[in-house]
Scaffold this active site. Structure first.
Site, PDB file in Angstrom:
ATOM      1  N   LYS A   3      -2.901 -11.062  -9.164  1.00  0.00           N
ATOM      2  CA  LYS A   3      -4.188 -11.602  -8.726  1.00  0.00           C
ATOM      3  C   LYS A   3      -5.345 -10.722  -9.203  1.00  0.00           C
ATOM      4  CE  LYS A   3      -4.445  -9.235  -4.317  1.00  0.00           C
ATOM      5  NZ  LYS A   3      -5.022  -9.161  -3.021  1.00  0.00           N
ATOM      6  N   LYS A   8     -10.076  -5.654  -7.299  1.00  0.00           N
ATOM      7  CA  LYS A   8     -11.077  -4.671  -7.692  1.00  0.00           C
ATOM      8  C   LYS A   8     -10.421  -3.484  -8.387  1.00  0.00           C
ATOM      9  CE  LYS A   8     -14.018  -1.212  -6.844  1.00  0.00           C
ATOM     10  NZ  LYS A   8     -13.758   0.144  -6.453  1.00  0.00           N
ATOM     11  N   LYS A  32       0.834  -1.213   0.000  1.00  0.00           N
ATOM     12  CA  LYS A  32       0.000   0.000   0.000  1.00  0.00           C
ATOM     13  C   LYS A  32       0.866   1.259   0.000  1.00  0.00           C
ATOM     14  CE  LYS A  32      -4.107  -1.603  -0.239  1.00  0.00           C
ATOM     15  NZ  LYS A  32      -4.495  -2.735   0.540  1.00  0.00           N
TER      16      LYS A  32
HETATM   17  P1  TYM Z   1     -10.693  -8.289   0.727  1.00  0.00           P
HETATM   18  O1  TYM Z   1     -11.920  -7.472   0.935  1.00  0.00           O
HETATM   19  O2  TYM Z   1      -9.558  -7.709  -0.029  1.00  0.00           O
HETATM   20  O3  TYM Z   1     -11.060  -9.648   0.052  1.00  0.00           O
HETATM   21  C1  TYM Z   1     -12.083 -10.471   0.575  1.00  0.00           C
HETATM   22  C2  TYM Z   1     -11.719 -11.920   0.471  1.00  0.00           C
HETATM   23  O4  TYM Z   1     -11.481 -12.263  -0.888  1.00  0.00           O
HETATM   24  C3  TYM Z   1     -10.215 -12.876  -1.014  1.00  0.00           C
HETATM   25  N1  TYM Z   1      -9.622 -12.507  -2.308  1.00  0.00           N
HETATM   26  C4  TYM Z   1      -9.078 -13.398  -3.144  1.00  0.00           C
HETATM   27  N2  TYM Z   1      -8.927 -14.730  -3.048  1.00  0.00           N
HETATM   28  C5  TYM Z   1      -8.356 -15.359  -4.087  1.00  0.00           C
HETATM   29  N3  TYM Z   1      -7.943 -14.718  -5.217  1.00  0.00           N
HETATM   30  C6  TYM Z   1      -8.084 -13.385  -5.347  1.00  0.00           C
HETATM   31  N4  TYM Z   1      -7.695 -12.784  -6.467  1.00  0.00           N
HETATM   32  C7  TYM Z   1      -8.663 -12.659  -4.287  1.00  0.00           C
HETATM   33  N5  TYM Z   1      -8.954 -11.354  -4.079  1.00  0.00           N
HETATM   34  C8  TYM Z   1      -9.535 -11.286  -2.871  1.00  0.00           C
HETATM   35  C9  TYM Z   1      -9.388 -12.350   0.144  1.00  0.00           C
HETATM   36  O5  TYM Z   1      -8.329 -13.220   0.466  1.00  0.00           O
HETATM   37  C10 TYM Z   1     -10.420 -12.270   1.232  1.00  0.00           C
HETATM   38  O6  TYM Z   1     -10.575 -13.512   1.860  1.00  0.00           O
HETATM   39  N6  TYM Z   1      -8.578  -7.862   5.186  1.00  0.00           N
HETATM   40  C11 TYM Z   1      -9.615  -8.550   4.454  1.00  0.00           C
HETATM   41  C12 TYM Z   1     -11.006  -8.356   5.023  1.00  0.00           C
HETATM   42  C13 TYM Z   1     -11.086  -8.684   6.460  1.00  0.00           C
HETATM   43  C14 TYM Z   1     -11.090  -9.992   7.032  1.00  0.00           C
HETATM   44  C15 TYM Z   1     -11.187  -9.781   8.438  1.00  0.00           C
HETATM   45  C16 TYM Z   1     -11.032 -11.265   6.505  1.00  0.00           C
HETATM   46  C17 TYM Z   1     -11.192  -7.774   7.477  1.00  0.00           C
HETATM   47  N7  TYM Z   1     -11.239  -8.446   8.665  1.00  0.00           N
HETATM   48  C18 TYM Z   1     -11.206 -10.860   9.326  1.00  0.00           C
HETATM   49  C19 TYM Z   1     -11.054 -12.333   7.400  1.00  0.00           C
HETATM   50  C20 TYM Z   1     -11.150 -12.130   8.780  1.00  0.00           C
HETATM   51  C21 TYM Z   1      -9.598  -8.008   3.031  1.00  0.00           C
HETATM   52  O7  TYM Z   1      -9.197  -6.902   2.791  1.00  0.00           O
HETATM   53  O8  TYM Z   1     -10.167  -8.816   2.136  1.00  0.00           O
END
Ligand code: TYM
Length: 329
Positions: A194, A197, A111
């Site tokens: 990967k 968004k 970031k």
């Molecule tokens: P976030 O919002 O970026 O993504 C949500 C979930 O989607 C998965 N993900 C992917 N998995 C495989 N391939 C991809 N290209 C891909 N892009 C996204 C992420 O691994 C995630 O599981 N920090 C987290 C949100 C969060 C969270 C938590 C998750 C906040 N608190 C507590 C678990 C437990 C995040 O930014 O995910």
């Protein structure tokens, strides 16, 4: 029964990476475990959304959760900010999180590189808030994609540190989880990296079929295999990986074989892939349309979820305070 917790940031629309990295596990696990799934709206503030965008995105993410098969009768579905106890635990955990270790977190370093003008403290302590999300429910399993693995490691570190510091066996050490296999990374359509968004390389659950066809047909490929059994390049491997999750195994096998014997036509591969993605997203898309006009249902789901999540969270916070020595006079 093992408790499962996970969340997704409301940054717009869910893409195939979110679905196959995390959601698909949520949907399965709600049938066998005590599950809590939330929308991480406080986490998303690190990127400064406008109030309108934030509210709209939370609503849309909730709709997409429900349309993807999360069932409020089976699982607790809530919005992070509706459970202020999480922020209380976050503050308490921050006291034992070291700036050095937070500075070294891969996602933080990424970031900083991407947005050098917005290196805020929320980004630095992002893993602590995530630990609070998980530890507050004493979760055993956290279904996430590969990119969250390090955050889970840090959650375990914070849990262990708290236990050691106060000589208690209070917090459980949770594990990142994917049904029956390694954590996965769904690639984007741009040939490397990967699906995400902000990368503009993704397919969203809410994309219209025509949009999906266009995106897939534009996906990066290479000039094709020249000799039999030549190694598969990254862009083509990425298309195979997406195929692995949306298509029939025989379809993938057919294209892998035609790659190996150099008869593959990428146009044909992309057409098939687009149709298989559409077959998968179409029912979700239809349910989204139905749900979007049902405001009272959505409000009810959020209200009920918040109540249930708060009941657990407030007990944890009062126990943690007691352990720390914050006691009522
Ligand atoms: P976030 O919002 O970026 O993504 C949500 C979930 O989607 C998965 N993900 C992917 N998995 C495989 N391939 C991809 N290209 C891909 N892009 C996204 C992420 O691994 C995630 O599981 N920090 C987290 C949100 C969060 C969270 C938590 C998750 C906040 N608190 C507590 C678990 C437990 C995040 O930014 O995910």
């Amino acid at each position: 029964m093992e408790r499962v917790v996970s969340g997704i940031r409301p940054t717009g629309r869910l893409h195939l990476g979110n679905y196959f990295g995390a959601m698909v596990n949520f949907v399965k696990m709600q049938n066998t475990n005590e599950c809590l799934f939330f929308i991480a709206d406080i986490h998303s503030l690190t990127t400064h959304p406008t109030p309108e965008d934030l509210h709209g995105n939370v609503r849309q993410t909730l709709i997409e959760y429900l349309a993807s098969g999360l069932d409020p009768e089976k699982a607790v579905i809530y919005i992070q900010s509706d459970v202020p106890e999480i922020l209380e635990l976050y503050t308490l955990l921050n006291m034992n999180a070291y700036v050095g270790e937070l500075n070294r977190t891969t996602s933080f370093k990424d970031k900083v590189r991407q947005n050098p003008n917005n290196v805020n403290a929320g980004l630095l302590t992002y893993p602590v808030l995530m630990a609070a999300d998980i530890l507050i429910h004493h979760a055993a399993k956290v279904p996430v994609g590969k990119d969250q693995e390090q955050h889970l490691e840090m959650t375990r570190t914070f849990a262990r540190r708290f236990n050691n510091m106060y000589r208690v066996e209070y917090f459980k050490e949770p594990e990142a989880f994917n049904f029956g296999r390694q954590l996965i990374k769904i690639p984007g359509l741009d040939g490397s990296g990967k699906m995400g968004k902000s990368e503009g390389n993704g397919i969203f659950l809410a994309d219209e079929p025509e949009v999906i066809r266009k995106k897939v047909m534009r996906a990066v490929t290479d000039s094709g295999p020249v000799t039999p059994n030549s190694p598969v390049s990254e862009p083509i491997q990425n298309l195979f990986t997406i195929m692995e999750v949306v298509s029939e195994p025989s379809t993938l096998e057919y294209f892998r074989e035609s790659y190996a014997n150099c008869t593959i036509r990428y146009g044909e591969l992309k057409k098939q892939l687009a149709e298989d993605i559409i077959k998968f997203t179409q029912p979700i898309y239809e349910r989204m349309k139905e749900l979007s006009s049902n405001d009272s249902y959505i409000r009810n789901v959020a209200r009920q979820g918040a109540e249930k999540a708060r009941a657990i969270a407030s007990q944890t916070v009062s126990e943690v305070k007691e352990i720390i020595g914050i006691k009522k006079f």
